[in-house]
Motif scaffolding. Structure first.
Motif, PDB file in Angstrom:
ATOM      1  N   GLU A  10       0.839  -1.201   0.000  1.00  0.00           N
ATOM      2  CA  GLU A  10       0.000   0.000   0.000  1.00  0.00           C
ATOM      3  C   GLU A  10       0.874   1.250   0.000  1.00  0.00           C
ATOM      4  OE1 GLU A  10      -3.427   2.228   2.721  1.00  0.00           O
ATOM      5  OE2 GLU A  10      -2.811   0.159   3.171  1.00  0.00           O
ATOM      6  N   ILE A  11       0.487   2.210  -0.849  1.00  0.00           N
ATOM      7  CA  ILE A  11       1.191   3.485  -0.922  1.00  0.00           C
ATOM      8  C   ILE A  11       0.467   4.523  -0.078  1.00  0.00           C
ATOM      9  CG2 ILE A  11       1.933   5.362  -2.440  1.00  0.00           C
ATOM     10  CD1 ILE A  11       3.479   2.760  -2.852  1.00  0.00           C
ATOM     11  N   MET A  12       1.207   5.189   0.776  1.00  0.00           N
ATOM     12  CA  MET A  12       0.705   6.364   1.493  1.00  0.00           C
ATOM     13  C   MET A  12       1.463   7.562   0.938  1.00  0.00           C
ATOM     14  SD  MET A  12       0.846   7.208   5.593  1.00  0.00           S
ATOM     15  CE  MET A  12      -0.199   5.826   6.021  1.00  0.00           C
ATOM     16  N   SER A  13       0.808   8.353   0.121  1.00  0.00           N
ATOM     17  CA  SER A  13       1.485   9.457  -0.556  1.00  0.00           C
ATOM     18  C   SER A  13       1.572  10.676   0.348  1.00  0.00           C
ATOM     19  CB  SER A  13       0.746   9.826  -1.848  1.00  0.00           C
ATOM     20  OG  SER A  13       1.423  10.879  -2.518  1.00  0.00           O
ATOM     21  N   VAL A  14       2.802  10.999   0.768  1.00  0.00           N
ATOM     22  CA  VAL A  14       3.052  12.205   1.559  1.00  0.00           C
ATOM     23  C   VAL A  14       4.151  13.020   0.881  1.00  0.00           C
ATOM     24  CG1 VAL A  14       2.237  11.340   3.776  1.00  0.00           C
ATOM     25  CG2 VAL A  14       4.574  10.845   3.077  1.00  0.00           C
ATOM     26  N   GLN A  15       4.130  13.045  -0.448  1.00  0.00           N
ATOM     27  CA  GLN A  15       5.148  13.754  -1.212  1.00  0.00           C
ATOM     28  C   GLN A  15       5.014  15.259  -1.024  1.00  0.00           C
ATOM     29  OE1 GLN A  15       4.024  10.767  -4.445  1.00  0.00           O
ATOM     30  NE2 GLN A  15       5.782  11.799  -5.335  1.00  0.00           N
ATOM     31  N   TRP A  16       6.161  15.926  -0.951  1.00  0.00           N
ATOM     32  CA  TRP A  16       6.142  17.367  -0.709  1.00  0.00           C
ATOM     33  C   TRP A  16       5.731  18.134  -1.954  1.00  0.00           C
ATOM     34  CZ3 TRP A  16       8.938  20.824  -3.534  1.00  0.00           C
ATOM     35  CH2 TRP A  16      10.024  20.335  -4.266  1.00  0.00           C
ATOM     36  N   ASP A  17       6.155  17.661  -3.123  1.00  0.00           N
ATOM     37  CA  ASP A  17       5.830  18.356  -4.372  1.00  0.00           C
ATOM     38  C   ASP A  17       4.640  17.655  -5.009  1.00  0.00           C
ATOM     39  OD1 ASP A  17       5.687  19.701  -6.769  1.00  0.00           O
ATOM     40  OD2 ASP A  17       7.847  19.657  -7.147  1.00  0.00           O
ATOM     41  N   THR A  18       3.488  18.241  -4.889  1.00  0.00           N
ATOM     42  CA  THR A  18       2.261  17.640  -5.403  1.00  0.00           C
ATOM     43  C   THR A  18       1.957  18.072  -6.830  1.00  0.00           C
ATOM     44  OG1 THR A  18       1.007  19.438  -4.381  1.00  0.00           O
ATOM     45  CG2 THR A  18       1.251  17.411  -3.107  1.00  0.00           C
ATOM     46  N   ALA A  19       2.838  18.886  -7.418  1.00  0.00           N
ATOM     47  CA  ALA A  19       2.580  19.412  -8.762  1.00  0.00           C
ATOM     48  C   ALA A  19       3.382  18.716  -9.847  1.00  0.00           C
ATOM     49  CB  ALA A  19       2.870  20.913  -8.805  1.00  0.00           C
ATOM     50  N   ARG A  20       4.528  18.122  -9.497  1.00  0.00           N
ATOM     51  CA  ARG A  20       5.415  17.621 -10.547  1.00  0.00           C
ATOM     52  C   ARG A  20       6.334  16.538  -9.999  1.00  0.00           C
ATOM     53  NH1 ARG A  20       6.934  22.211  -8.402  1.00  0.00           N
ATOM     54  NH2 ARG A  20       5.624  23.436  -9.789  1.00  0.00           N
ATOM     55  N   LEU A  21       6.985  15.821 -10.923  1.00  0.00           N
ATOM     56  CA  LEU A  21       8.010  14.845 -10.563  1.00  0.00           C
ATOM     57  C   LEU A  21       9.409  15.441 -10.651  1.00  0.00           C
ATOM     58  CD1 LEU A  21       6.644  11.744 -12.502  1.00  0.00           C
ATOM     59  CD2 LEU A  21       6.697  12.039 -10.020  1.00  0.00           C
ATOM     60  N   GLY A  22       9.508  16.617 -11.234  1.00  0.00           N
ATOM     61  CA  GLY A  22      10.802  17.247 -11.436  1.00  0.00           C
ATOM     62  C   GLY A  22      10.808  18.008 -12.747  1.00  0.00           C
ATOM     63  N   PHE A  23      12.010  18.166 -13.311  1.00  0.00           N
ATOM     64  CA  PHE A  23      12.165  18.914 -14.551  1.00  0.00           C
ATOM     65  C   PHE A  23      13.014  18.101 -15.518  1.00  0.00           C
ATOM     66  CE2 PHE A  23      11.429  21.860 -11.126  1.00  0.00           C
ATOM     67  CZ  PHE A  23      10.546  22.782 -11.652  1.00  0.00           C
ATOM     68  N   VAL A  24      12.646  18.143 -16.813  1.00  0.00           N
ATOM     69  CA  VAL A  24      13.391  17.443 -17.841  1.00  0.00           C
ATOM     70  C   VAL A  24      13.730  18.415 -18.965  1.00  0.00           C
ATOM     71  CG1 VAL A  24      12.394  15.198 -17.311  1.00  0.00           C
ATOM     72  CG2 VAL A  24      11.255  16.676 -18.977  1.00  0.00           C
ATOM     73  N   GLN A  25      14.591  17.970 -19.873  1.00  0.00           N
ATOM     74  CA  GLN A  25      15.068  18.806 -20.971  1.00  0.00           C
ATOM     75  C   GLN A  25      14.369  18.418 -22.269  1.00  0.00           C
ATOM     76  OE1 GLN A  25      19.684  19.179 -19.347  1.00  0.00           O
ATOM     77  NE2 GLN A  25      19.184  17.715 -20.922  1.00  0.00           N
ATOM     78  N   VAL A  26      14.010  19.432 -23.062  1.00  0.00           N
ATOM     79  CA  VAL A  26      13.404  19.162 -24.369  1.00  0.00           C
ATOM     80  C   VAL A  26      14.009  20.098 -25.404  1.00  0.00           C
ATOM     81  CG1 VAL A  26      11.215  18.338 -23.426  1.00  0.00           C
ATOM     82  CG2 VAL A  26      11.488  20.763 -23.928  1.00  0.00           C
ATOM     83  N   GLY A  27      14.013  19.639 -26.670  1.00  0.00           N
ATOM     84  CA  GLY A  27      14.445  20.483 -27.776  1.00  0.00           C
ATOM     85  C   GLY A  27      15.948  20.601 -27.906  1.00  0.00           C
ATOM     86  N   MET A  28      16.365  21.254 -28.975  1.00  0.00           N
ATOM     87  CA  MET A  28      17.792  21.414 -29.261  1.00  0.00           C
ATOM     88  C   MET A  28      18.499  22.270 -28.216  1.00  0.00           C
ATOM     89  SD  MET A  28      18.436  19.657 -31.949  1.00  0.00           S
ATOM     90  CE  MET A  28      20.034  20.329 -32.419  1.00  0.00           C
ATOM     91  N   MET A  29      17.745  23.169 -27.580  1.00  0.00           N
ATOM     92  CA  MET A  29      18.354  24.068 -26.591  1.00  0.00           C
ATOM     93  C   MET A  29      18.227  23.527 -25.169  1.00  0.00           C
ATOM     94  SD  MET A  29      19.525  26.321 -28.550  1.00  0.00           S
ATOM     95  CE  MET A  29      20.057  27.524 -27.355  1.00  0.00           C
ATOM     96  N   ASN A  30      17.750  22.281 -25.048  1.00  0.00           N
ATOM     97  CA  ASN A  30      17.604  21.651 -23.725  1.00  0.00           C
ATOM     98  C   ASN A  30      16.796  22.523 -22.760  1.00  0.00           C
ATOM     99  OD1 ASN A  30      19.041  19.299 -24.342  1.00  0.00           O
ATOM    100  ND2 ASN A  30      20.990  20.332 -23.982  1.00  0.00           N
ATOM    101  N   LYS A  31      15.664  23.002 -23.252  1.00  0.00           N
ATOM    102  CA  LYS A  31      14.779  23.812 -22.423  1.00  0.00           C
ATOM    103  C   LYS A  31      14.211  22.960 -21.285  1.00  0.00           C
ATOM    104  CE  LYS A  31      10.478  26.478 -22.566  1.00  0.00           C
ATOM    105  NZ  LYS A  31       9.330  26.909 -23.428  1.00  0.00           N
ATOM    106  N   ARG A  32      14.185  23.530 -20.093  1.00  0.00           N
ATOM    107  CA  ARG A  32      13.655  22.825 -18.931  1.00  0.00           C
ATOM    108  C   ARG A  32      12.126  22.947 -18.885  1.00  0.00           C
ATOM    109  NH1 ARG A  32      17.115  19.375 -16.148  1.00  0.00           N
ATOM    110  NH2 ARG A  32      19.201  20.279 -16.090  1.00  0.00           N
ATOM    111  N   ILE A  33      11.456  21.834 -18.740  1.00  0.00           N
ATOM    112  CA  ILE A  33      10.008  21.853 -18.557  1.00  0.00           C
ATOM    113  C   ILE A  33       9.645  20.944 -17.381  1.00  0.00           C
ATOM    114  CG2 ILE A  33       9.569  22.282 -21.007  1.00  0.00           C
ATOM    115  CD1 ILE A  33       8.632  19.311 -21.166  1.00  0.00           C
ATOM    116  N   GLU A  34       8.457  21.150 -16.841  1.00  0.00           N
ATOM    117  CA  GLU A  34       7.997  20.328 -15.733  1.00  0.00           C
ATOM    118  C   GLU A  34       7.616  18.942 -16.208  1.00  0.00           C
ATOM    119  OE1 GLU A  34       4.733  22.525 -14.130  1.00  0.00           O
ATOM    120  OE2 GLU A  34       6.011  23.642 -12.742  1.00  0.00           O
TER     121      GLU A  34
END
Length: 315
Positions: free
Chosen positions: A13-37
């Motif tokens: 059973e998972i008890m979710s008490v994660q501090w960041d409820t909006a995202r898992l982090g940030f990753v890079q996209v595109g040729m310029m490695n733009k950071r997105i959520e």
């Protein structure tokens, strides 16, 4: 990757008490490695419990033990280097075990960061999360089964949940306003109670310095951070950068575009703009590395947030 001995398990059973409820982090996209959520398709607790059910549900047995995983953080990150990319995944959780699914014994505080290299790592984060969760379950089960044979202290699930949620109720997260002043340490920050409330901020050779607002203009050595006109800043080695509340924690404002504009503008106004504002702007845009992982000493992950248990930078 060690496979959990699921014939010994009745439920996970998972008890979710994660501090960041909006995202898992940030990753890079595109040729310029733009950071997105990086945002999960489902709410944190639901998507993780769904994964557990899909991956392990058919392998459980009713006569086994019950695992309860209070997940505090699932975080992904990636960096591009000259010849490769690296993906990072952090899973942090408290694990509990029960013989009857009613009263649980504490097994371990699990915290690991996995690293994976390659030329295109963005599509591999799901595998990294799965590997880390597998390690969490395997190690918790191995330690937990042995623990149950020692007659450990037990507590009801409701008490565990209450304690886990209470740990997130810090004054700095709960209070309606932040108290202006300089924090000597993380404890003062969490308490929203800076020990130095009369202070000044100056730019000395393009470094932001804090001083007591007294006749001697006494330097404040190694401040943890400060609050100025209701805005929060973290200090590390004379580098100052803004941080912004998100969920039950704080993200470096560089990763929250609107917050960055607001936070920088506040500090420029407060300290007079010009050279001081420029120094803060440079610090705010600068990448900061996670240096507290003992087994990752080079090509470290980029810091995006505060660890709300230690006050250190985390991915």
């Amino acid at each position: 990757m060690k496979t959990p001995q699921l014939e010994k398990v009745a439920a996970i059973e998972i008890m979710s008490v994660q501090w960041d409820t909006a995202r898992l982090g940030f990753v890079q996209v595109g040729m310029m490695n733009k950071r997105i959520e990086a945002v999960p398709a489902l709410p944190h607790g639901i998507y993780l419990q769904q994964y557990i059910q899909q991956e392990y549900g058919g392998k459980l047995t009713a006569s086994g033990v019950h695992l309860l995983l209070a997940v505090k953080d699932i975080r992904i990150n990636e960096r591009t280097f000259q010849m490769s990319e690296k993906a990072f995944c952090r899973v942090k959780a408290d694990a509990y075990i029960s013989a009857n699914g009613q009263e649980y014994a504490f097994v371990q505080a699990f915290d690991t960061v996995l690293l994976r290299g390659g030329m295109d790592v963005t599509g591999k984060h799901d595998e990294n999360i799965a590997k880390a969760v597998n390690l969490l379950i395997s190690s918790s089960l191995s330690k937990g089964v042995a623990l149950l044979n020692t007659q450990p202290a037990l507590q009801p699930k409701a008490d565990i949940k209450k304690a886990q949620l209470a740990a997130r109720e810090l004054p700095i997260l709960r209070d309606a306003a932040y108290v202006d002043g300089v924090y000597a340490n993380f404890e003062e920050f969490k308490a929203n109670n800076p020990s130095i409330t009369a202070f000044k901020v100056e730019n000395i050779k393009r470094r932001i310095k804090t001083f007591r607002d007294d006749a001697a203009k006494t330097p404040i050595e190694h401040p943890w951070g400060f609050c100025l006109k209701g805005e929060l800043y973290r200090c590390t080695d004379d580098v100052v950068f803004p941080i912004e509340k998100s969920g039950h924690g704080f993200v470096i404002s560089n990763y929250l575009q609107q917050a960055r504009r607001r936070n920088q503008a506040m500090l420029w106004s407060a300290v007079g703009g010009g050279l001081i504002g420029g120094a803060v702007a440079q610090n705010a845009m600068q990448a900061h590395m996670v240096t507290t992982i003992p087994y990752i000493t080079r090509q470290q992950p980029e810091a995006t947030a505060l660890d709300m248990e230690t006050g250190e930078l985390t991915l």
